[in-house]
Design an enzyme around this catalytic site. Structure first.
Site, PDB file in Angstrom:
ATOM      1  N   GLY A 157     -15.869 -33.570 -44.629  1.00 36.68           N
ATOM      2  CA  GLY A 157     -16.208 -32.731 -45.763  1.00 36.68           C
ATOM      3  C   GLY A 157     -15.462 -33.196 -46.987  1.00 36.68           C
ATOM      4  O   GLY A 157     -14.464 -33.920 -46.900  1.00 36.68           O
ATOM      5  N   SER A 158     -15.946 -32.782 -48.158  1.00 38.45           N
ATOM      6  CA  SER A 158     -15.295 -33.166 -49.403  1.00 38.45           C
ATOM      7  C   SER A 158     -13.960 -32.444 -49.547  1.00 38.45           C
ATOM      8  O   SER A 158     -13.698 -31.433 -48.895  1.00 38.45           O
ATOM      9  CB  SER A 158     -16.202 -32.814 -50.574  1.00 38.45           C
ATOM     10  OG  SER A 158     -17.497 -33.333 -50.378  1.00 38.45           O
ATOM     11  N   ASN A 159     -13.117 -32.981 -50.421  1.00 38.04           N
ATOM     12  CA  ASN A 159     -11.834 -32.357 -50.723  1.00 38.04           C
ATOM     13  C   ASN A 159     -11.823 -31.893 -52.168  1.00 38.04           C
ATOM     14  O   ASN A 159     -12.274 -32.613 -53.059  1.00 38.04           O
ATOM     15  CB  ASN A 159     -10.677 -33.346 -50.513  1.00 38.04           C
ATOM     16  CG  ASN A 159     -10.540 -33.778 -49.065  1.00 38.04           C
ATOM     17  OD1 ASN A 159     -10.824 -33.001 -48.167  1.00 38.04           O
ATOM     18  ND2 ASN A 159     -10.123 -35.009 -48.847  1.00 38.04           N
TER      19      ASN A 159
END
Length: 337
Positions: A157-159
């Site tokens: 997932g993105s941060n």
């Protein structure tokens, strides 16, 4: 529509228009100016005609795009938009079509929504993750599912990062976004500035999509996103068979009851559609077995877009303009397209 455009020292386009719709038109025009091939590729991926442009290896995607009815979903979503939003999207599409040369397919009003749907069909916690979870469960047991899951907050997932001003040298807060996108050329995003009396923002747009949704700032306001890996798709496994009279039966009882090995009439009509193409050749030379009723074929690309596949005006108006949250109260010279 009238607008002004110039490029800064880094080649980033700065677009300015008297109102949001004219600005959307300018953004569509500029997207073709910078990313014509990328936009044509994205449009074909959404339509399920990518293999006609980039070869047989994309037949599997074309088949999936048509089976999941990306275009139908985009048309329905566009029809559900409120009047102001649909007019804004139409203005963007008008800008795209104004910049494309006549040898490329024009866009429909719903094309940006189809591209967005296409780009995110396999993204996040969708049906591929569900199929993978099922495979892990069947092979290793229920206890192993979370250890091998490809969705959810832990595996990927993105941060998104936000640091309070008390921890920075300048005293200002810092926000950073890490979208975890695959490395590709051209990139998934296009840096652009959009300015009109209502707003003045700069950030990363998605070519083919109006606005700046994911990462940007407007002077003293900034934003970024992280992928929530949300469960946005339902997945059903159906086993169907066709009877001699042409009707369809489904294996199992109605929804909500334990699955049984009984063939019963299908709960809803099953439509089978066969697509055909013109006699002109495809870029692909063959199709997988059993694909005749799925239609992975498509008409040929009339001409692959190049840097010449965009009409002027050029993006070379004077600049720069200061980034400000204040409304743009004075006029500026504009080029008309």
């Amino acid at each position: 529509m009238s607008f002004e455009c110039y490029r800064d020292a880094w080649g980033v386009p700065h677009l300015r228009a008297p109102d949001p719709r004219s600005l959307a038109y300018a953004q569509g025009w500029n997207a073709v100016a910078d990313r014509a091939w990328q936009l044509e590729n994205a449009r074909r991926r959404a339509h399920g005609t990518a293999s006609a442009l980039i070869g047989e290896r994309w037949l599997h995607w074309d088949r999936l795009a048509r089976q999941t009815r990306i275009i139908s979903a985009a048309q329905a979503a566009f029809d559900a938009l409120d009047e102001g939003t649909s007019a804004w999207v139409r203005a963007y599409v008008d800008g795209v079509n104004a910049a494309l040369t006549d040898d490329l397919e024009p866009w429909e009003p719903w094309t940006p929504l189809a591209i967005w749907h296409s780009e995110h069909l396999l993204f996040g916690g969708g049906f591929p993750a569900k199929l993978w979870r099922e495979r892990v469960r069947d092979a290793l047991g229920e206890h192993a599912v979370d250890q091998f899951a490809l969705d959810g907050p832990e595996p990927e997932g993105s941060n998104g990062w936000l640091i309070d001003g008390s921890r920075t040298a300048s005293g200002a807060a810092i926000i950073a976004g890490d979208p975890h996108r695959l490395i590709q050329k051209p990139g998934f995003y296009q840096q652009v500035r959009l300015s009109c009396p209502e707003f003045d923002v700069i950030g990363f747009a998605v070519p083919g999509i109006p606005g700046i949704a994911h990462f940007g700032h407007a002077g003293d306001v900034a934003w970024g996103i992280t992928n929530a890996m949300a469960d946005a798709q339902d997945l059903f496994r159906e086993q169907l068979r066709r009877k001699a009279d042409g009707s369809i039966e489904a294996l199992g009882p109605p929804v909500g009851k334990p699955l049984g090995a009984t063939w019963k009439p299908s709960r809803s009509p099953v439509a089978t559609r066969t697509k055909s193409r013109s006699s002109r050749p495809l870029a692909a030379t063959s199709s997988p077995k059993g694909s005749s009723s799925r239609s992975a074929s498509a008409g040929p690309c009339r001409n692959c877009p190049t840097s010449d596949s965009v009409r002027s005006p050029s993006c070379s108006a004077p600049g720069p303009w200061p980034m400000s949250m204040r409304p743009l109260t004075t006029g500026c010279s504009r080029s008309t397209s």
